[in-house]
Scaffold this motif. Structure first.
Motif, mmCIF file in Angstrom:
data_model
loop_
_atom_site.group_PDB
_atom_site.id
_atom_site.type_symbol
_atom_site.label_atom_id
_atom_site.label_comp_id
_atom_site.label_asym_id
_atom_site.label_seq_id
_atom_site.Cartn_x
_atom_site.Cartn_y
_atom_site.Cartn_z
ATOM 1 N N ARG A 148 13.772 9.187 -26.918
ATOM 2 C CA ARG A 148 12.886 8.494 -25.990
ATOM 3 C C ARG A 148 13.721 7.852 -24.892
ATOM 4 N NH1 ARG A 148 8.670 3.974 -28.092
ATOM 5 N NH2 ARG A 148 10.603 2.831 -28.527
ATOM 6 N N GLY A 149 13.189 7.895 -23.674
ATOM 7 C CA GLY A 149 13.893 7.280 -22.565
ATOM 8 C C GLY A 149 13.378 7.790 -21.232
ATOM 9 N N PRO A 150 13.893 7.245 -20.132
ATOM 10 C CA PRO A 150 13.430 7.639 -18.800
ATOM 11 C C PRO A 150 13.725 9.092 -18.461
ATOM 12 C CG PRO A 150 14.631 5.559 -18.723
ATOM 13 C CD PRO A 150 14.869 6.143 -20.082
ATOM 14 N N GLY A 151 14.663 9.723 -19.184
ATOM 15 C CA GLY A 151 14.995 11.114 -18.894
ATOM 16 C C GLY A 151 14.036 12.123 -19.492
ATOM 17 N N VAL A 152 13.099 11.671 -20.334
ATOM 18 C CA VAL A 152 12.184 12.596 -21.004
ATOM 19 C C VAL A 152 11.129 13.108 -20.028
ATOM 20 C CG1 VAL A 152 10.463 12.813 -22.841
ATOM 21 C CG2 VAL A 152 12.579 11.554 -23.254
ATOM 22 N N MET A 153 10.767 14.359 -20.203
ATOM 23 C CA MET A 153 9.838 15.045 -19.299
ATOM 24 C C MET A 153 8.456 14.390 -19.248
ATOM 25 S SD MET A 153 8.592 18.384 -21.469
ATOM 26 C CE MET A 153 7.745 18.210 -23.056
ATOM 27 N N ILE A 154 7.715 14.738 -18.193
ATOM 28 C CA ILE A 154 6.299 14.380 -18.089
ATOM 29 C C ILE A 154 5.504 15.211 -19.096
ATOM 30 C CG2 ILE A 154 4.279 14.316 -16.583
ATOM 31 C CD1 ILE A 154 6.252 14.295 -14.194
ATOM 32 N N GLY A 155 5.870 16.486 -19.203
ATOM 33 C CA GLY A 155 5.175 17.409 -20.105
ATOM 34 C C GLY A 155 5.431 18.833 -19.663
ATOM 35 N N TYR A 156 4.818 19.791 -20.361
ATOM 36 C CA TYR A 156 4.928 21.196 -19.993
ATOM 37 C C TYR A 156 3.865 21.530 -18.951
ATOM 38 C CZ TYR A 156 7.921 21.728 -24.121
ATOM 39 O OH TYR A 156 8.924 21.606 -25.039
ATOM 40 N N HIS A 157 4.242 22.319 -17.975
ATOM 41 C CA HIS A 157 3.351 22.668 -16.867
ATOM 42 C C HIS A 157 2.181 23.532 -17.359
ATOM 43 C CE1 HIS A 157 2.395 23.029 -12.666
ATOM 44 N NE2 HIS A 157 2.414 24.348 -12.704
ATOM 45 N N ASN A 158 0.972 23.015 -17.147
ATOM 46 C CA ASN A 158 -0.258 23.735 -17.500
ATOM 47 C C ASN A 158 -0.396 23.999 -19.004
ATOM 48 O OD1 ASN A 158 -1.025 23.904 -14.781
ATOM 49 N ND2 ASN A 158 0.035 25.863 -14.498
ATOM 50 N N LEU A 159 0.335 23.239 -19.833
ATOM 51 C CA LEU A 159 0.283 23.464 -21.283
ATOM 52 C C LEU A 159 0.078 22.128 -22.014
ATOM 53 C CD1 LEU A 159 3.287 25.973 -21.580
ATOM 54 C CD2 LEU A 159 0.847 26.535 -21.738
ATOM 55 N N PRO A 160 -1.081 21.529 -21.876
ATOM 56 C CA PRO A 160 -1.314 20.217 -22.495
ATOM 57 C C PRO A 160 -1.222 20.235 -24.015
ATOM 58 C CG PRO A 160 -3.375 21.147 -21.656
ATOM 59 C CD PRO A 160 -2.260 22.005 -21.127
ATOM 60 N N GLU A 161 -1.661 21.310 -24.667
ATOM 61 C CA GLU A 161 -1.620 21.358 -26.131
ATOM 62 C C GLU A 161 -0.183 21.433 -26.631
ATOM 63 O OE1 GLU A 161 -4.085 24.500 -27.550
ATOM 64 O OE2 GLU A 161 -5.953 23.576 -26.866
ATOM 65 N N GLN A 162 0.650 22.256 -25.972
ATOM 66 C CA GLN A 162 2.046 22.348 -26.389
ATOM 67 C C GLN A 162 2.801 21.062 -26.075
ATOM 68 O OE1 GLN A 162 4.220 26.001 -25.767
ATOM 69 N NE2 GLN A 162 2.330 27.135 -25.399
#
Length: 637
Positions: free
Chosen positions: A450-464
């Protein structure tokens, strides 16, 4: 939320800039005339004998860099690129990559990185999935990939080519221009509106999308990792605060910048303002090191393995006393590094027994000084990431005086989130968290970050995204590890790579593979197999630069690589190293059989990622017949 065995880390760094674009503006204002970059450029087109001309290292000051970056940014704004709109970048590591990336960030656009080795089909998928409106292409080859998939790319309107000889091709619905032309357009816009780029930078917010990096998927399509401006700003400050990068460094950058490892170091360099020498040609590394004389360099384990194998191979070829001296010096280097590390951990001071110190001093004069000189003579440390480095190779280089500082991170964490430090590095670990990041170990051994370097998420893949990213920010890495004394993280294996034999024993293949690389100087790649089987086997490839000289000395001069590595003589040679390995592992980890493949694994065949990690499923599928043969007739009940 997963229960944790332990948590280490520190509070978030406060007061960091909103984006690296802000950092860049501050850097230019602070040290406009300081040297920023070095890059190779031809002295002339051809030498007198018609061969390619000589090269020289040219430089850019921060002010000169800013002029080109701002022109590129203004050129993008002139083309109508809006905040967070995707601008793809397909190029090898070169100065133009950095200028284009920084220009896009200063314009507020989001850069989609594409490896130059990516094939047309996957390039088309990445450009389509990201919705990229513009593509920076290194040359005609990279441009042609996009043109081949043109029908699938309704959003792509412009291609900007770094090296564009002659007139651009006419493509319906697509504008093709050179990088020079883009800069000219930007310069014209800036002449009429000098503050246009500064306004774009000031409008950037920390959580705004900055970069889309597509993971090198081993199966199926790659996933686009969404990284905000805040992640890169964090990396910039954290790398400096941890002492990883210093303002007086000279850094050699050859890593693929499409990978987050290289990209994150650009952020750190802009923050500290040190010099970066940029040349992505891997075949030039040994030539560039003495010319650049870097103080720091990032790399991947495969490079250090090749360097070690090359040194050992040359010593073996010289034979006699020289080979004996090298073997003694290598053993002394490892023993000395072991002793110093043990002392540092136990007492906080570096020391070794007097006799070992004297041997080390003599070995330094005879062997180690020459190795350090080959690295340029000033290397204070080399950060290694992307995959595990065999501990015995790490101890060797530490004893030589070229410490390899292993770190850990993923695309989803904008590269490094833990790293070793020069003053207290621990071989066999990937260090401690960067300031502002946290590490925890779940009950099943999985590493969570955990930290500021962690991604927003996967592009167009909310479930993953939801599968790996918890609501409170903890990211599930899929790696297995443990926290050692002092909060140092040790990686045990990939969760998905570990397997269980039919006898119920768990096997971490990377542990066995690392041990084999430490004992066998001829190995290039090794893949341990045994899931659901009664015993373990391995697919092995050999380093051509080391095995071919050996073959020439053993009656096989003139034979080709494939004939050499599949010969009975070489099988017997490697069998000896397999026996040495088997004497150092648990019974269920021993390799009962192995197959030497007729060629090395490579990126072109899809067997390695661009960061040189093995794509296990791909290799196992490609050599399924060889695997079947190793288990043929065996009792696996």
């Amino acid at each position: 939320m997963s229960t944790a065995q332990s948590v280490i880390g520190s509070d978030t760094i406060a007061g960091r800039p909103a984006s690296v674009a802000h950092v860049f503006l501050s850097r230019v204002e602070a040290t406009p005339n300081a040297e920023a970059y070095r890059y190779p450029a031809p002295v002339d087109d051809h030498a007198a004998d018609g061969a390619p001309g000589a090269e020289q290292w040219r430089t850019l000051s921060w002010k000169q860099t800013a002029e080109r970056v701002f022109d590129i940014a203004a050129g993008l704004l002139d083309l109508g690129i809006q905040a967070e709109e995707r601008v793809a970048l397909a190029s090898s590591t070169r100065i133009e990559w950095i200028l284009a990336d920084m220009g896009a960030m200063c314009a507020g656009a989001a850069v989609t990185t594409v490896y130059p080795s990516t094939n047309a089909d996957e390039t088309g998928y990445i450009l389509a999935d990201s919705g990229s409106r513009l593509l920076f292409a290194e040359n005609g080859k990279q441009m042609d990939k996009a043109l081949e998939e043109r029908a699938k790319l309704p959003d792509l309107a412009t291609v900007v080519v770094f090296d564009l000889p002659g007139e651009p091709p006419a493509v319906e619905g697509l504008t093709v221009i050179s990088l020079a032309e883009l800069e000219q357009r930007g310069a014209a816009l800036r002449k009429g509106d000098p503050e246009v780029v500064r306004r774009a930078v000031e409008a950037i917010t920390p959580q705004q999308l900055a970069t889309l990096v597509y993971t090198s998927g081993t199966t199926g399509r790659p996933k686009g990792v969404r990284l905000s401006h805040d992640t890169w700003s964090y990396q910039a400050v954290a790398q400096a605060d941890s002492g990883l990068l210093r303002s007086d460094d000279v850094q050699y950058m050859w890593l693929p910048l499409a990978h987050v490892f290289g990209k994150s170091l650009i952020s750190g360099q802009v923050h500290t303002g040190h010099v970066m020498a940029v040349d992505g040609r891997v075949d030039r590394i040994i030539h560039n090191l003495p010319a650049i004389r870097p103080t720091t360099m990032a790399s991947v384990p495969r490079i250090f393995e090749k360097v070690y194998n090359g040194i050992a191979g040359r010593a073996r070829a010289e034979g006699g006393a020289k080979y004996k001296i090298f073997m003694w010096a290598a053993k002394t280097a490892r023993q000395y590094a072991h002793a110093v590390q043990d002392s540092r951990v136990a007492t906080g001071r570096e020391s070794a027994p007097l006799g070992l110190r004297l041997q080390h001093a003599l070995a330094d004069k005879l062997v180690y000084a020459k190795i350090r000189a080959a690295f340029g003579g000033r290397l204070r440390g080399s950060v290694s990431g992307s995959a595990a480095l065999a501990p015995e190779i790490a101890y060797f280089f530490a004893g030589v005086g070229v410490p390899i500082l292993e770190g850990y991170g993923l695309t989803e964490t904008s590269a490094g989130i833990t790293v070793n430090h020069e003053e207290d590095f621990r071989v066999g670990t990937v260090g401690v968290p960067l300031p502002g990041s946290e590490v925890r170990i779940a009950e099943d051994g999985e590493i969570l970050l955990r930290g500021p370097g962690v991604m927003i998420g996967y592009h167009n893949l909310p479930e993953q995204t939801a599968e790996v990213l918890e609501a409170d920010g903890w990211f599930h890495t899929g790696d297995i590890g443990e926290l050692a004394q002092g909060g140092y993280l040790r990686i045990t294996d990939r969760k998905k790579d570990m397997f269980k034999t039919s006898g119920g024993k768990y096997v971490a293949p990377s542990e066995i593979e690392g041990k084999f690389k430490a004992v066998c100087p001829f190995v290039s790649n090794i893949l341990v197999i045994g899931n659901g089987r009664n015993f373990c086997t391995a697919l092995i490839t050999l380093d051509e630069t080391v095995i071919m000289p050996w073959a020439a000395e053993h009656g096989m001069k003139g034979r080709g690589y494939a004939e050499v590595v599949t010969s009975a003589e070489v099988h017997t040679l490697i069998e000896g190293f397999v026996k040495r390995l088997n004497g150092d592992v648990q019974r269920w980890q021993t390799l009962k059989k192995f197959t030497i493949l007729p060629r090395d694994l490579d990126i072109e065949h899809g067997e390695l990622t661009p960061s040189l990690k093995i794509k296990r499923p791909v290799v196992e599928r490609a050599y399924a017949d060889a695997v079947t043969e190793m288990y043929a007739g065996a009792n696996e009940a």
